[in-house]
Design a protein around this motif. Structure first.
Motif, PDB file in Angstrom:
ATOM      1  N   PHE A   1      -0.173  -1.521   6.116  1.00  0.00           N
ATOM      2  CA  PHE A   1       0.615  -0.825   5.634  1.00  0.00           C
ATOM      3  C   PHE A   1       0.399   0.334   6.158  1.00  0.00           C
ATOM      4  N   HIS A   2       0.864   0.867   7.071  1.00  0.00           N
ATOM      5  CA  HIS A   2       0.781   2.333   8.061  1.00  0.00           C
ATOM      6  C   HIS A   2       1.931   3.180   7.689  1.00  0.00           C
ATOM      7  N   LEU A   3       0.636   4.596   7.044  1.00  0.00           N
ATOM      8  CA  LEU A   3       1.686   5.080   7.090  1.00  0.00           C
ATOM      9  C   LEU A   3       2.006   6.497   8.018  1.00  0.00           C
ATOM     10  N   LYS A   4       3.422   6.421   7.789  1.00  0.00           N
ATOM     11  CA  LYS A   4       4.132   7.265   9.322  1.00  0.00           C
ATOM     12  C   LYS A   4       4.782   8.241   8.349  1.00  0.00           C
ATOM     13  N   LYS A   5       5.054   9.404   9.408  1.00  0.00           N
ATOM     14  CA  LYS A   5       6.059  10.630   8.846  1.00  0.00           C
ATOM     15  C   LYS A   5       6.640  11.471  10.341  1.00  0.00           C
ATOM     16  N   PRO A   6       7.652  11.224  10.366  1.00  0.00           N
ATOM     17  CA  PRO A   6       8.539  11.640  12.072  1.00  0.00           C
ATOM     18  C   PRO A   6       8.147  12.829  12.376  1.00  0.00           C
ATOM     19  N   SER A   7       7.651  13.567  11.069  1.00  0.00           N
ATOM     20  CA  SER A   7       7.784  14.621  12.449  1.00  0.00           C
ATOM     21  C   SER A   7       6.329  15.972  10.873  1.00  0.00           C
ATOM     22  N   ALA A   8       5.632  16.033  11.304  1.00  0.00           N
ATOM     23  CA  ALA A   8       4.004  16.592  10.884  1.00  0.00           C
ATOM     24  C   ALA A   8       4.719  18.173  10.611  1.00  0.00           C
ATOM     25  N   LEU A   9       4.059  18.769   9.286  1.00  0.00           N
ATOM     26  CA  LEU A   9       3.719  20.208   9.018  1.00  0.00           C
ATOM     27  C   LEU A   9       2.502  20.580   8.846  1.00  0.00           C
ATOM     28  N   VAL A  10       1.786  21.289   9.466  1.00  0.00           N
ATOM     29  CA  VAL A  10       0.665  21.744   9.450  1.00  0.00           C
ATOM     30  C   VAL A  10       0.149  21.339   8.086  1.00  0.00           C
ATOM     31  N   SER A  11       0.732  21.207   6.523  1.00  0.00           N
ATOM     32  CA  SER A  11       0.482  21.529   5.187  1.00  0.00           C
ATOM     33  C   SER A  11       0.665  20.058   5.453  1.00  0.00           C
TER      34      SER A  11
ATOM     35  N   ASN B   1       5.330  16.101  15.639  1.00  0.00           N
ATOM     36  CA  ASN B   1       4.899  15.136  16.373  1.00  0.00           C
ATOM     37  C   ASN B   1       5.330  14.356  15.248  1.00  0.00           C
ATOM     38  N   PRO B   2       5.150  12.826  15.464  1.00  0.00           N
ATOM     39  CA  PRO B   2       5.440  11.972  14.417  1.00  0.00           C
ATOM     40  C   PRO B   2       3.576  11.774  14.391  1.00  0.00           C
ATOM     41  N   LEU B   3       3.235  11.680  12.669  1.00  0.00           N
ATOM     42  CA  LEU B   3       2.201  10.470  12.571  1.00  0.00           C
ATOM     43  C   LEU B   3       2.283   9.695  11.952  1.00  0.00           C
ATOM     44  N   THR B   4       0.891   9.076  12.465  1.00  0.00           N
ATOM     45  CA  THR B   4       0.510   7.348  11.582  1.00  0.00           C
ATOM     46  C   THR B   4      -0.805   7.591  11.189  1.00  0.00           C
ATOM     47  N   VAL B   5      -0.935   7.075  10.186  1.00  0.00           N
ATOM     48  CA  VAL B   5      -2.307   6.881   9.476  1.00  0.00           C
ATOM     49  C   VAL B   5      -3.029   4.836   9.059  1.00  0.00           C
ATOM     50  N   LYS B   6      -3.614   5.019  10.009  1.00  0.00           N
ATOM     51  CA  LYS B   6      -3.618   3.107   9.717  1.00  0.00           C
ATOM     52  C   LYS B   6      -4.319   2.564   8.698  1.00  0.00           C
ATOM     53  N   CYS B   7      -3.766   1.658   8.294  1.00  0.00           N
ATOM     54  CA  CYS B   7      -4.425   0.929   6.853  1.00  0.00           C
ATOM     55  C   CYS B   7      -4.221  -0.743   7.120  1.00  0.00           C
ATOM     56  N   THR B   8      -5.300  -1.309   7.074  1.00  0.00           N
ATOM     57  CA  THR B   8      -5.320  -3.144   6.867  1.00  0.00           C
ATOM     58  C   THR B   8      -5.929  -3.530   5.349  1.00  0.00           C
ATOM     59  N   TYR B   9      -5.089  -4.643   4.827  1.00  0.00           N
ATOM     60  CA  TYR B   9      -6.007  -5.005   3.634  1.00  0.00           C
ATOM     61  C   TYR B   9      -6.198  -6.642   3.636  1.00  0.00           C
ATOM     62  N   SER B  10      -7.084  -6.318   3.081  1.00  0.00           N
ATOM     63  CA  SER B  10      -7.386  -8.285   2.594  1.00  0.00           C
ATOM     64  C   SER B  10      -7.567  -8.649   0.965  1.00  0.00           C
ATOM     65  N   VAL B  11      -6.887  -9.730   1.176  1.00  0.00           N
ATOM     66  CA  VAL B  11      -6.573  -9.984   0.054  1.00  0.00           C
ATOM     67  C   VAL B  11      -6.257 -11.371  -0.277  1.00  0.00           C
TER      68      VAL B  11
ATOM     69  N   SER C   1       6.864  10.513  -1.106  1.00  0.00           N
ATOM     70  CA  SER C   1       6.767  11.939  -1.265  1.00  0.00           C
ATOM     71  C   SER C   1       6.780  12.903  -0.008  1.00  0.00           C
ATOM     72  N   TYR C   2       7.021  14.199   0.136  1.00  0.00           N
ATOM     73  CA  TYR C   2       7.170  15.266   1.499  1.00  0.00           C
ATOM     74  C   TYR C   2       7.637  14.540   2.436  1.00  0.00           C
ATOM     75  N   GLY C   3       8.802  13.227   3.014  1.00  0.00           N
ATOM     76  CA  GLY C   3       9.115  12.946   3.364  1.00  0.00           C
ATOM     77  C   GLY C   3       8.521  11.433   4.393  1.00  0.00           C
ATOM     78  N   PHE C   4       7.339  11.282   4.153  1.00  0.00           N
ATOM     79  CA  PHE C   4       6.255  10.160   4.224  1.00  0.00           C
ATOM     80  C   PHE C   4       6.947   8.819   3.828  1.00  0.00           C
TER      81      PHE C   4
END
Lengths: 115, 115
Positions: A74-84, A17-27, A60-63
């Motif tokens: 600045f959300h991190l995404k990957k179309p197809s997650a791996l167990v690794s 499945n696709p994965l998303t890890v969220k990130c917001t920033y303040s500068v 790297s690694y398809g991210f």
């Protein structure tokens, strides 16, 4: 002062499945944004960064990650997650005022990919 | 060939003792860093050296004293160890040279346990 928020302590996703890890920033000003990954009992490894230009950054690694200035995200995404891919992910920001500004990390998001 | 190496990997000691952690990088970088990662995995900069000169010194107790004998080495000496010093300490390096967009390369970490 610069800061980074990773709103999720844990993200669970099924393998493939696709994965998303969220990130917001303040500068103040334009940020340099980074994603790092930490595997158990290891140091951090650089994944990707946004400096300027194209908002979609591939790493790297398809991210990949998308810089969204209006949402300060600045959300991190990957179309197809791996167990690794299961690891701890850190978003970080640095303000390009001078070379001696620190890299500020978010608190990290633990990604668990289930087979 | 390890890019950023730290010794020791594990350090167990009694309160009140003095200990040192060593870091070496063979990447030809001119900037090195010490980070502390606490039990909740929160990562915070402690010090940064550029060409053997201290450029970042966050609010760290003066029991912690970094020393950079040359560009490739950054050691961390801790006096009068306290229970709260227990953490994983990471060394990192990068090219700085006025460019704060360069990614950092991390060592494997030193897990310090103060009893």
């Amino acid at each position: 002062a610069q800061s980074v928020a990773q709103p999720e302590d844990q993200v669970n996703v099924a393998e493939g499945n696709p994965l998303t890890v969220k990130c917001t920033y303040s500068v103040s000003g334009n940020p340099y944004l980074f994603w790092y990954v930490q595997y158990p009992n290891r140091g951090l490894q650089f994944l990707l960064k946004y400096i300027t230009g194209d908002n979609l950054v591939k790493g790297s690694y398809g991210f990949e990650a998308e810089f969204n200035k209006s949402q300060t995200s600045f959300h991190l995404k990957k179309p197809s997650a791996l167990v690794s891919d299961s690891a701890l992910y850190f978003c970080a920001v640095r303000v390009p005022i001078s070379g001696n500004t620190p890299l500020v990390f978010g608190k990290g998001t633990r990604l668990s990919v289930i087979a | 060939d390890t890019a950023v190496s730290q010794t020791p990997k594990y350090l167990v000691t009694q309160m009140g003792n003095d200990k040192s952690i060593k870091c070496e990088q063979n990447l030809g970088h001119d900037t090195m860093y010490w980070y502390k990662q606490d039990s909740k995995k929160f990562l915070k900069i402690m010090f940064s050296y550029n060409n053997k000169e201290l450029i970042i010194n966050e609010t760290v107790p003066n029991r912690f004293s970094p020393k950079s004998p040359d560009k490739a080495h950054l050691n961390l000496h801790i006096n009068s160890l306290e229970l709260g010093d227990s953490a994983v300490y990471f060394c990192a390096s990068s090219h700085l040279a006025g460019s704060s967009y360069n990614e950092q390369f991390f060592g494997p970490g030193t897990r310090l346990t103060v009893l």
